[in-house]
Design a protein around this motif. Structure first.
Motif, PDB file in Angstrom:
ATOM      1  N   ASP A  63      -0.557  -6.201   4.295  1.00 46.41           N
ATOM      2  CA  ASP A  63      -1.264  -4.957   4.003  1.00 46.41           C
ATOM      3  C   ASP A  63      -0.385  -3.734   4.206  1.00 46.41           C
ATOM      4  O   ASP A  63       0.458  -3.695   5.105  1.00 46.41           O
ATOM      5  CB  ASP A  63      -2.513  -4.837   4.888  1.00 46.41           C
ATOM      6  CG  ASP A  63      -3.517  -5.938   4.608  1.00 46.41           C
ATOM      7  OD1 ASP A  63      -3.736  -6.220   3.421  1.00 46.41           O
ATOM      8  OD2 ASP A  63      -4.066  -6.506   5.567  1.00 46.41           O
ATOM      9  N   GLY A  64      -0.612  -2.741   3.357  1.00 52.11           N
ATOM     10  CA  GLY A  64       0.088  -1.482   3.484  1.00 52.11           C
ATOM     11  C   GLY A  64      -0.510  -0.634   4.598  1.00 52.11           C
ATOM     12  O   GLY A  64      -1.476  -1.025   5.252  1.00 52.11           O
ATOM     13  N   GLN A  68      -3.821  -1.305   7.014  1.00 52.02           N
ATOM     14  CA  GLN A  68      -3.444  -1.563   8.405  1.00 52.02           C
ATOM     15  C   GLN A  68      -4.159  -0.610   9.350  1.00 52.02           C
ATOM     16  O   GLN A  68      -4.689  -1.018  10.393  1.00 52.02           O
ATOM     17  CB  GLN A  68      -1.931  -1.424   8.589  1.00 52.02           C
ATOM     18  CG  GLN A  68      -1.138  -2.609   8.093  1.00 52.02           C
ATOM     19  CD  GLN A  68       0.319  -2.550   8.509  1.00 52.02           C
ATOM     20  OE1 GLN A  68       0.696  -1.757   9.366  1.00 52.02           O
ATOM     21  NE2 GLN A  68       1.137  -3.389   7.917  1.00 52.02           N
ATOM     22  N   SER A 184       5.335  -6.227  -3.241  1.00 54.52           N
ATOM     23  CA  SER A 184       5.227  -5.301  -2.119  1.00 54.52           C
ATOM     24  C   SER A 184       3.890  -5.492  -1.407  1.00 54.52           C
ATOM     25  O   SER A 184       3.056  -6.290  -1.804  1.00 54.52           O
ATOM     26  CB  SER A 184       5.335  -3.862  -2.621  1.00 54.52           C
ATOM     27  OG  SER A 184       4.272  -3.560  -3.487  1.00 54.52           O
ATOM     28  N   VAL A 185       3.693  -4.714  -0.334  1.00 54.07           N
ATOM     29  CA  VAL A 185       2.428  -4.741   0.380  1.00 54.07           C
ATOM     30  C   VAL A 185       1.382  -3.968  -0.413  1.00 54.07           C
ATOM     31  O   VAL A 185       1.689  -3.304  -1.400  1.00 54.07           O
ATOM     32  CB  VAL A 185       2.571  -4.137   1.800  1.00 54.07           C
ATOM     33  CG1 VAL A 185       3.520  -4.974   2.638  1.00 54.07           C
ATOM     34  CG2 VAL A 185       3.045  -2.687   1.731  1.00 54.07           C
ATOM     35  N   THR A 186       0.130  -4.049   0.031  1.00 56.70           N
ATOM     36  CA  THR A 186      -0.948  -3.350  -0.661  1.00 56.70           C
ATOM     37  C   THR A 186      -0.729  -1.848  -0.645  1.00 56.70           C
ATOM     38  O   THR A 186      -0.083  -1.295   0.231  1.00 56.70           O
ATOM     39  CB  THR A 186      -2.307  -3.655  -0.001  1.00 56.70           C
ATOM     40  OG1 THR A 186      -2.244  -3.282   1.379  1.00 56.70           O
ATOM     41  CG2 THR A 186      -2.650  -5.120  -0.118  1.00 56.70           C
ATOM     42  N   GLY A 187      -1.333  -1.183  -1.622  1.00 58.72           N
ATOM     43  CA  GLY A 187      -1.223   0.266  -1.708  1.00 58.72           C
ATOM     44  C   GLY A 187      -1.307   0.696  -3.147  1.00 58.72           C
ATOM     45  O   GLY A 187      -0.979  -0.062  -4.066  1.00 58.72           O
ATOM     46  N   PHE A 216      -3.487  -5.182  -5.770  1.00 54.84           N
ATOM     47  CA  PHE A 216      -2.337  -4.412  -5.279  1.00 54.84           C
ATOM     48  C   PHE A 216      -1.950  -3.361  -6.344  1.00 54.84           C
ATOM     49  O   PHE A 216      -1.503  -3.696  -7.432  1.00 54.84           O
ATOM     50  CB  PHE A 216      -1.117  -5.286  -4.991  1.00 54.84           C
ATOM     51  CG  PHE A 216      -1.237  -6.190  -3.775  1.00 54.84           C
ATOM     52  CD1 PHE A 216      -0.180  -6.284  -2.868  1.00 54.84           C
ATOM     53  CD2 PHE A 216      -2.369  -6.949  -3.553  1.00 54.84           C
ATOM     54  CE1 PHE A 216      -0.261  -7.129  -1.761  1.00 54.84           C
ATOM     55  CE2 PHE A 216      -2.465  -7.794  -2.458  1.00 54.84           C
ATOM     56  CZ  PHE A 216      -1.411  -7.877  -1.553  1.00 54.84           C
ATOM     57  N   SER A 238      -6.906  -0.348  -1.206  1.00 48.01           N
ATOM     58  CA  SER A 238      -6.393   0.829  -0.494  1.00 48.01           C
ATOM     59  C   SER A 238      -7.028   2.128  -0.973  1.00 48.01           C
ATOM     60  O   SER A 238      -7.356   3.004  -0.165  1.00 48.01           O
ATOM     61  CB  SER A 238      -4.870   0.909  -0.647  1.00 48.01           C
ATOM     62  OG  SER A 238      -4.252  -0.188  -0.012  1.00 48.01           O
TER      63      SER A 238
END
Length: 261
Positions: A63-64, A68, A184-187, A216, A238
Motif C-alpha cells: 500500500d501507498g 498506510q 508500484s504501490v497503491t496510489g 492501482f 487511495s
C-alpha cells in the motif's frame, strides 16, 4: 450462487456494452472506528458494484502512503479482526452487493484460516483478496477450506507476472483477477502510459476465463475510463480514502458520480 458470480453474470447479461463494474476499497475503522457499516451502506446506495473492506495491518507493504496512513489510524482507533466481524454481523440485512475483505495473511493466520473463512460466510462476505498469500500455497493448503465456505479468493497479477504464472492463477481462480496496473504501490495517478496500455492489451489477448478488474492508479473518470476500455471494471482505493480524509463519510454519492459520469 456466490454474489460475486451473480454480479459478473448480471453484468454479462446486461444489454449495455458500455457498463463497467466499479469496486471501491476503504479501510475498516477509518476515519472513525464505527464508520464501517455506514460507508458500506452509502456506497451501495451510490451505485457501486462491489466493495472491498480493508482489514488494517501494521505493515501494509503493497500500500501507498494514503492507505498506510488510514490503516495506522484505524488500528489506533481500535479496529481488530473481531471488531470488524462484529460490525458486519447484520450487514446483509441492508446490503446486497458483493463484499470482499482485502488484507494481509498474518492477521488471517492468527485468527485461524478456517475460522476466518467460516466467519466470513456467517456475516456474508463473498471473497478475500490477500496480496501476500502465494498462489501455490493457497492451491496446496487452503483452497479446499475457501471452497468449503463458498469464499472466492482473488489473486493479483502485475505487468511483471509471467504468462505461465498468469495462466496458473487463472486456472485455479473462480471469480475475477485483480489486475494491478503497475508494479508500484497503491496510489492515484493522472493517467496510464503506453506501457500500461500495452499490458492491458496483452492480458486481453490471453483470453483468460476469469474477467479482470484493474486496480492501482484509478482516481477519477479519466483513469476509470482508460482502465476499463478492455477490462470488466476497475477498483478505486487511495482516491476514495483521500475523500474520506477530507470530507469524512459525507458526499460519497457525489464522489462516485464523478467517477461514473
Amino acid at each position: 450462487m456466490n454474489r460475486i458470480h451473480q454480479k459478473l453474470q448480471e453484468d454479462k447479461l446486461s444489454k449495455s456494452t458500455t457498463q463497467k463494474l466499479l469496486s471501491i476499497y476503504f479501510t475498516a475503522g477509518y476515519p472513525s472506528l464505527n464508520d464501517t457499516k455506514t460507508i458500506i451502506e452509502d456506497l451501495e446506495k451510490s451505485g457501486v458494484d462491489m466493495i472491498e473492506i480493508g482489514l488494517p495491518f501494521s505493515d501494509p507493504l503493497a500500500d501507498g502512503p494514503t492507505i498506510q496512513a488510514s490503516s495506522a489510524q484505524a488500528i489506533k482507533n481500535g479496529m481488530t479482526t473481531k471488531i470488524l466481524f462484529n460490525q458486519l454481523k447484520d450487514i446483509r440485512k441492508s446490503v446486497e452487493i458483493p463484499l470482499l475483505i482485502m488484507g494481509y495473511f498474518n492477521p488471517i493466520l492468527q485468527f485461524g484460516v478456517e475460522a476466518f473463512c467460516q466467519k466470513c460466510q456467517e456475516v456474508g462476505i463473498d471473497g478475500l483478496i490477500i496480496p501476500d498469500l502465494p498462489v501455490d500455497v493457497y492451491h496446496e493448503e487452503y483452497q479446499a477450506i475457501f471452497e468449503k465456505y463458498n469464499i472466492i479468493n482473488v489473486f493479483l497479477i502485475t505487468p511483471q507476472t509471467s504468462e505461465k504464472r498468469i495462466r496458473y492463477i487463472d486456472s485455479i481462480s473462480n471469480g475475477f483477477i485483480y489486475m494491478v496496473s503497475s508494479a508500484s504501490v497503491t496510489g492515484s495517478q493522472s493517467g496510464f502510459g503506453e506501457a500500461q496500455t500495452q499490458y492491458f492489451k496483452r492480458i486481453a489477448k490471453m483470453n483468460l476465463k476469469n474477467p479482470q478488474l484493474v486496480g492501482f492508479g484509478i482516481s477519477d473518470h479519466n483513469t476509470f475510463k482508460q482502465a476499463t476500455q478492455i477490462t470488466k471494471g476497475a477498483i478505486i482505493g487511495s482516491a476514495f480514502i483521500k475523500h474520506l480524509t477530507e470530507f469524512g463519510t459525507k458526499n460519497l454519492i457525489s464522489f462516485i458520480n464523478r467517477i461514473k459520469e
